[in-house]
Design an enzyme around this catalytic site. Structure first.
Site, short mmCIF file in Angstrom:
data_model
loop_
_atom_site.label_atom_id
_atom_site.label_comp_id
_atom_site.label_asym_id
_atom_site.label_seq_id
_atom_site.Cartn_x
_atom_site.Cartn_y
_atom_site.Cartn_z
N ARG A 273 -3.33 -1.41 -6.67
CA ARG A 273 -2.57 -2.66 -6.59
C ARG A 273 -2.95 -3.52 -7.77
O ARG A 273 -3.98 -3.29 -8.41
CB ARG A 273 -2.85 -3.39 -5.28
N HIS B 221 -4.72 -43.16 -3.04
CA HIS B 221 -4.82 -43.88 -4.31
C HIS B 221 -5.89 -43.25 -5.20
O HIS B 221 -5.65 -42.96 -6.38
CB HIS B 221 -5.13 -45.35 -4.05
N LYS C 193 0.83 -1.20 0.00
CA LYS C 193 0.00 0.00 0.00
C LYS C 193 0.87 1.26 0.00
O LYS C 193 0.65 2.17 -0.81
CB LYS C 193 -0.90 -0.03 1.23
N ARG D 189 5.83 -49.18 -21.22
CA ARG D 189 6.49 -49.87 -20.11
C ARG D 189 5.96 -51.28 -20.01
O ARG D 189 4.75 -51.49 -19.95
CB ARG D 189 6.24 -49.13 -18.80
N GLU E 97 14.18 -45.72 -11.27
CA GLU E 97 13.27 -45.55 -10.14
C GLU E 97 13.78 -46.20 -8.87
O GLU E 97 13.08 -46.28 -7.87
CB GLU E 97 11.86 -46.06 -10.49
N ARG F 232 1.29 -47.57 -19.38
CA ARG F 232 1.39 -48.60 -18.35
C ARG F 232 0.61 -49.83 -18.80
O ARG F 232 -0.60 -49.86 -18.70
CB ARG F 232 0.84 -48.09 -17.02
N TYR G 9 12.28 -34.23 -21.93
CA TYR G 9 10.83 -34.09 -21.88
C TYR G 9 10.29 -34.41 -20.49
O TYR G 9 10.97 -35.04 -19.68
CB TYR G 9 10.15 -34.98 -22.92
N SER H 70 13.92 -42.94 -18.33
CA SER H 70 12.76 -42.16 -17.90
C SER H 70 12.72 -42.24 -16.38
O SER H 70 12.71 -43.33 -15.80
CB SER H 70 11.47 -42.75 -18.50
N GLY I 162 11.23 -42.47 -13.10
CA GLY I 162 9.94 -42.81 -12.49
C GLY I 162 9.97 -42.26 -11.07
O GLY I 162 10.28 -42.96 -10.11
N THR I 163 9.65 -40.99 -10.98
CA THR I 163 9.90 -40.32 -9.69
C THR I 163 8.90 -40.69 -8.60
O THR I 163 9.14 -40.37 -7.45
CB THR I 163 9.95 -38.79 -9.88
N ASN I 164 7.80 -41.33 -8.96
CA ASN I 164 6.92 -41.82 -7.88
C ASN I 164 7.64 -42.89 -7.07
O ASN I 164 7.78 -42.78 -5.86
CB ASN I 164 5.63 -42.43 -8.46
N ASP I 165 8.11 -43.92 -7.77
CA ASP I 165 8.83 -44.97 -7.07
C ASP I 165 10.19 -44.49 -6.58
O ASP I 165 10.62 -44.87 -5.50
CB ASP I 165 9.01 -46.20 -7.98
N ARG J 236 -3.39 3.06 8.46
CA ARG J 236 -3.65 1.88 7.64
C ARG J 236 -2.46 0.93 7.69
O ARG J 236 -1.32 1.37 7.54
CB ARG J 236 -3.89 2.29 6.18
N GLY K 80 -7.91 -8.35 6.05
CA GLY K 80 -8.45 -8.63 7.37
C GLY K 80 -7.43 -8.73 8.47
O GLY K 80 -7.73 -9.14 9.58
N MET L 69 -5.60 -6.16 9.94
CA MET L 69 -6.01 -5.16 10.90
C MET L 69 -6.94 -4.18 10.22
O MET L 69 -6.76 -3.84 9.07
CB MET L 69 -4.83 -4.38 11.45
N CYS M 216 8.50 -39.33 -15.84
CA CYS M 216 7.08 -39.67 -15.82
C CYS M 216 6.68 -39.74 -14.36
O CYS M 216 7.50 -39.74 -13.48
CB CYS M 216 6.81 -40.98 -16.55
P1 ADP Z 1 -7.81 -2.40 3.40
O1 ADP Z 1 -6.37 -2.75 3.29
O2 ADP Z 1 -8.58 -3.31 4.29
O3 ADP Z 1 -8.45 -2.14 2.06
P2 ADP Z 1 -7.54 0.43 3.65
O4 ADP Z 1 -6.42 0.95 4.45
O5 ADP Z 1 -7.36 0.44 2.21
O6 ADP Z 1 -7.88 -1.01 4.19
O7 ADP Z 1 -8.80 1.28 4.05
C1 ADP Z 1 -10.13 0.88 4.26
C2 ADP Z 1 -11.04 1.89 3.63
O8 ADP Z 1 -10.81 3.19 4.16
C3 ADP Z 1 -10.82 2.01 2.14
O9 ADP Z 1 -12.07 2.08 1.51
C4 ADP Z 1 -10.05 3.27 1.97
O10 ADP Z 1 -10.31 3.85 0.74
C5 ADP Z 1 -10.57 4.13 3.13
N1 ADP Z 1 -9.54 5.08 3.54
C6 ADP Z 1 -8.33 4.79 4.00
N2 ADP Z 1 -7.62 5.90 4.22
C7 ADP Z 1 -8.41 6.94 3.89
C8 ADP Z 1 -8.24 8.35 3.88
N3 ADP Z 1 -7.09 8.91 4.25
N4 ADP Z 1 -9.27 9.11 3.48
C9 ADP Z 1 -10.43 8.53 3.10
N5 ADP Z 1 -10.66 7.21 3.08
C10 ADP Z 1 -9.65 6.41 3.47
MG MG Z 2 7.45 -47.69 -10.79
MG MG Z 3 -7.89 -0.96 0.72
#
Ligand code: ADP
Ligand code: MG
Ligand code: MG
Length: 894
Positions: A352, A469, A26, A631, A759, A575, A865, A778, A780-783, A96, A105, A107, A845
């Site tokens: 991103r 299997h 970010k 084989r 093998e 086989r 191959y 060839s 035979g990397t399983n065996d 952020r 998720g 933080m 194989c």
């Molecule tokens: P995540 O990584 O979970 O997407 P973000 O840091 O991108 O979290 O932010 C969560 C939300 O808050 C996003 O929708 C982002 O656009 C908004 N946000 C973050 N910083 C600002 C800011 N400085 N002004 C306005 N909105 C913000």
């Molecule tokens: Mg074999």
């Molecule tokens: Mg975001």
């Protein structure tokens, strides 16, 4: 003095996109956008090094950090013309988190930081909107208390609900400034009651509290689990971004949204996105209101009544669209962006590389190469070979209704429906005699189930893992398989399966999705894969790059034809024993094995010869002159032995001997460790007539096809489980003798090769000697994996889990080639083999032939191959091209 803070904003930045390791994804991209002159709210990034420092020093910060943060904050204040904590004109910021790899998720972001009882009044006056100010304040208290102070969400939600019901309203938007003011009062009371201390009023305390919470979140359980699942090292740490707030919730000329430079679901070069008027960041994700489409086109596609941004804010839209083009041209890949519009002014908050479906990934890569944005080589590098798997099998129709019964392991991709049968024999009877489509349901499968597995549309087991299997065989056949579905109870006697109080009887229809592991009641319609268009284009490009050839492991005409369709350049492993499980033949095979004398064996083998010859005729015809490696008989004999008295009686009758004789012989063939027993070329050494029959079938078929089609057929005959040159010499002499006889009888000459599987570790070590006789190797990397590790693939599942958890082996060596151990043997054998016979043809194989990281290894060792199951051929072609380009890590590329 060390640099602990990197500023961005106001048209410049101290960071860059390539500083992700330091600034997190970010932070690095915010800096890059600022440098590109794109409007980004100013701010600064506290780098991942501080996180590392924090954990190395008992949760303390470097000495210079406070001072550098203060300086950076002053710069933000100057650009924004506002002051942090000011009573009249307060600067607000967001805090952020942002690691190198996106960790959703980990933080929650804190918005509106810098508000307190005083500055909220300043914000109200300056914005002329007290409602907005107090709404922002209560949002801040709620988020901060939850994320930093650990006061649970629901306390605040309860207060909010109460406020609404007091006023008899249902929507947040109907609350007035005074309502929000009261809510803020109650929120603060709640914090005091829960914590015994008041909500922090000092804005610097607020800031450091939030920074500490971001670093603290790196080690929370959610983050630890996520890192483990996604192979993210703990030492990477997270960065913290502190950024001036911009407000999408200041009125109806404000909004916030998310957009993609191209459509992430199908890859179309359409601007795609959604926004919410008068809202703040988290509102979009929270889904409290239905968002509006960015473009008119998007609105029409979605049949939305809400106007698009293109229609209601045309100027802002034009600006955003220009940024879309600028960012995509700059990053040369599809971007996923966040933006906010404050009173018609556009601000970018994040960019991103966007996640996309495999279909979209293909289209985007091919389109971008055609547009000249990236090279074809780059396009090839953009596709994760493993993800192609999704495209190569039928999938469930996304529009179809489903009735989920249970969930197991996604052992072999593809979706299939059929009538439930509970034994391999029943599967064959239902399919061949009743012309039904079946799903074979077993507790687990074993080699003698092959025939039934082959005719089934899908396989469901209640026990066993991804390398059981059933899973391995199903993947090899390209048959959908859900394995280890422990919720299901199978009752073989009653011919039922039970799950969650429901019963499914033999003959009732179920559907399995081997890509997700789901099992459904009834038939769910499927859609067939499309192998044309962008897929075909990319595969054409792939074939111009790669140097490794790709062959398939196949023995049936269906598999061979599939392999050809997917672009296989030959068969690397046929086989022959798989050809013997057919009900018509198994009896003859049993007769042969159980014969007491060579004469008895020869009589049975003579009956098998025409079948076997026809198998090869079919195969050579389908492969149209491409190389076919066959084989000779390999598996432990017990896999063919009769089990029941009825089966023994049947064999006895066919052979014209007493049942007791057959039973006695059957017992005498029992082995306590069949995998290391009488198998492979040991069969050929003890009963040369078996290999002689097979060689005759091969040569007669080759002569016939060659004659009929005028194409050269060059059989490559492969001797399994060789550990000594002498074994190969004896077998080769026998084969050469048969060849001479067949050619003389037919007055026809053909080239052929005799080579060996490598093998056994002994074969790898003595490869120099063996290569004097072998015309190809060839691996035979399983065996070879089983014999190098000294552990059985079928039995290692349970303890390998523990081994991986304890970090003894990083990967399942049966899925991903163990480069250190097994790979070393492959290297040694290649070097010694080629030293003895320059130009010795080398292939692999076995399961590893279709695994991208193992393919990269094969490239590095100089194999000619790889050979893999037909359905993995396109994956192997792509992986081979990436290996040739030297940019394969096996996976993880998008
Ligand atoms: P995540 O990584 O979970 O997407 P973000 O840091 O991108 O979290 O932010 C969560 C939300 O808050 C996003 O929708 C982002 O656009 C908004 N946000 C973050 N910083 C600002 C800011 N400085 N002004 C306005 N909105 C913000
Ligand atoms: Mg074999
Ligand atoms: Mg975001």
């Amino acid at each position: 003095m060390s640099k602990w803070v990197y500023s961005f904003g106001g048209g410049r930045a101290e960071g860059r996109a390539d500083m992700k390791n330091l600034l997190g994804g970010k932070g690095a991209n915010l800096a890059e956008m600022a440098n590109l002159g794109i409007p980004v709210p100013p701010g600064f990034t506290i780098p991942t090094e501080v996180c590392t420092y924090y954990y190395a020093n008992g949760n303390a910060y470097p000495a210079e950090l406070t001072e550098q943060v203060t300086e950076a904050l002053v710069r933000v204040e100057e650009i924004m013309d506002a002051k942090f904590g000011d009573a009249a004109n307060p600067l607000l910021v967001s805090v952020r988190s942002g690691a190198r790899a996106s960790m959703p998720g980990m933080m929650d972001t804190i918005l509106n930081l810098g508000l307190n009882d005083v500055s909220v009044e300043g914000l109200a006056k300056r914005s002329g909107d007290a409602r907005f100010a107090y709404d922002s304040y209560r949002r801040f208290i709620q988020m901060y208390s939850d994320v930093v102070l650990g006061v649970e969400h629901h306390h605040f939600e309860d207060i909010l609900e109460e406020a609404k019901s007091d006023r008899d309203i249902t929507l947040d938007t109907e609350l007035t400034a005074d309502d929000w003011k009261k809510v803020v009062g109650k929120y603060k009371d709640k914090v005091l009651a829960e914590l015994g201390t008041p909500f922090p009023q000092d804005v610097h305390d607020q800031l450091w509290g939030a920074v500490g919470a971001v670093f603290g979140s790196w080690m929370n359980q959610r983050a630890i689990t996520y890192r483990r699942l996604h192979d993210i090292p703990e030492i990477w740490g997270t960065a913290v971004n502190v950024q001036a707030m911009v407000f999408g919730n200041m009125g109806d000329d404000c909004c916030t949204g998310v957009c993609f430079t191209r459509d992430p679901s199908n890859g179309d070069n359409d601007f795609y996105g959604e926004f919410l008027v008068n809202a703040q960041g988290e509102d979009v994700v929270a889904g409290i209101r239905t968002p509006q489409q960015l473009t008119k086109h998007g609105r029409e596609l979605q049949h939305s009544d809400l106007p698009s941004m293109e229609e209601v804010m045309p100027e802002v839209f034009r600006e955003l669209n220009a940024i879309r083009h600028k960012l995509e041209a700059h990053y040369k890949d599809m971007q996923d962006m966040e933006f906010t519009v404050q009173q018609k002014r556009l601000w970018m908050l994040q960019t991103r590389t966007g996640k996309r479906t495999t279909n979209a990934a293909l289209k985007i890569a091919v389109d971008m190469a055609r547009e000249g944005l990236i090279t074809r080589k780059e396009a090839i590098g953009r596709i994760d070979p493993a993800a192609l798997d999704q495209l190569l099998h039928p999938t469930l129709d996304p529009k179809a209704a489903r009735d989920l019964l249970a969930r197991g392991l996604p052992a072999s991709p593809g979706a299939a429906s059929g009538k439930v049968v509970f034994s391999a024999e029943d599967a064959e009877i239902w399919v061949k005699d009743k012309k039904e489509q079946v799903i074979l349901v077993r507790i687990e499968t074993s080699p003698e189930d092959i025939g039934g597995m082959h005719v089934s549309e899908g396989i469901l087991t209640t026990r066993g893992g991804m390398t059981s299997h059933a899973a391995v065989v199903a993947r090899g056949m390209g048959t959908p398989c859900v394995a280890g579905c422990g919720e299901i109870r199978v009752d073989y006697a009653a011919k039922t399966l039970k799950v969650a109080g429901r019963v499914v009887r033999e003959g009732e229809i179920i559907t399995i999705d081997g890509g997700t592991g789901e099992v459904f009641a009834g038939a769910v319609p499927t859609i067939q894969p499309e192998l044309t268009g962008d897929f075909a284009t990319l595969m054409e490009w792939v074939d111009t790059i790669r140097t490794l050839k790709v062959r398939a492991n196949a023995e049936t005409p269906v598999d061979a034809a599939t392999a050809r369709k997917f672009g296989a350049e030959g068969i690397g492993l046929c086989r022959t024993e798989h050809m013997f499980f057919d009900p018509e033949r198994i009896l003859v095979v049993r007769e042969m094995i159980l014969a007491e004398t060579e004469k008895g064996r020869r009589a049975a083998l003579a009956k098998l010869l025409p079948f076997q010859r026809q198998d090869f005729v079919d195969l050579f015809n389908i492969m149209q002159g491409l190389p076919v490696t066959i084989r000779l008989l390999d598996p432990p004999l017990h896999e063919f032995l009769p089990h029941t008295d009825a089966e023994i009686a049947e064999v006895a009758q066919a052979a014209g001997v007493e049942a007791s004789v057959v039973a006695a012989r059957n017992a005498s063939l029992h082995e306590s460790n069949p995998m290391l027993g009488h198998r492979g070329c040991r069969l050929g050494i003890t009963y040369p007539e078996i290999y002689e029959m097979q060689a005759r079938a091969i040569f007669e078929a080759a002569v016939q096809v060659s004659r009929e089609t005028g194409r050269t057929v060059t059989p490559e005959i492969m001797i399994p489980l060789v550990g000594a040159k002498k074994e190969l010499d004896l077998m080769k002499a026998a084969i050469d003798k048969v060849a001479g006889e067949v050619f003389a009888e037919a007055s026809y000459q053909l080239k052929y090769m005799v080579g060996t599987m490598i093998e056994l570790p002994r074969a790898a070590l003595l490869a120099g000697q063996i290569a004097e006789s072998a015309e190809f190797f060839s691996f035979g990397t399983n065996d070879l994996t089983q014999t190098t590790f000294g552990m059985s693939r079928d039995d290692s599942g349970p303890f390998l889990e523990v081994y991986r958890a304890k970090g003894i082996y990083e990967h399942d060596p049966f899925a991903q080639l163990d480069q250190q151990g097994v790979g070393e043997l492959v290297k040694i054998a290649s070097e010694r083999g080629r030293a003895a016979r320059p130009g010795l043809k080398l292939g692999i194989c076995g399961e590893h032939g279709g695994d991208p990281s193992s393919i990269a290894f094969c490239q590095s060792v100089g194999l000619d191959y790889v050979s893999c199951s037909p359905y993995r051929v396109p994956i192997a072609r792509l992986a081979a091209a990436q290996a040739a380009l030297g940019d394969s890590k096996g996976s993880g590329m998008h």
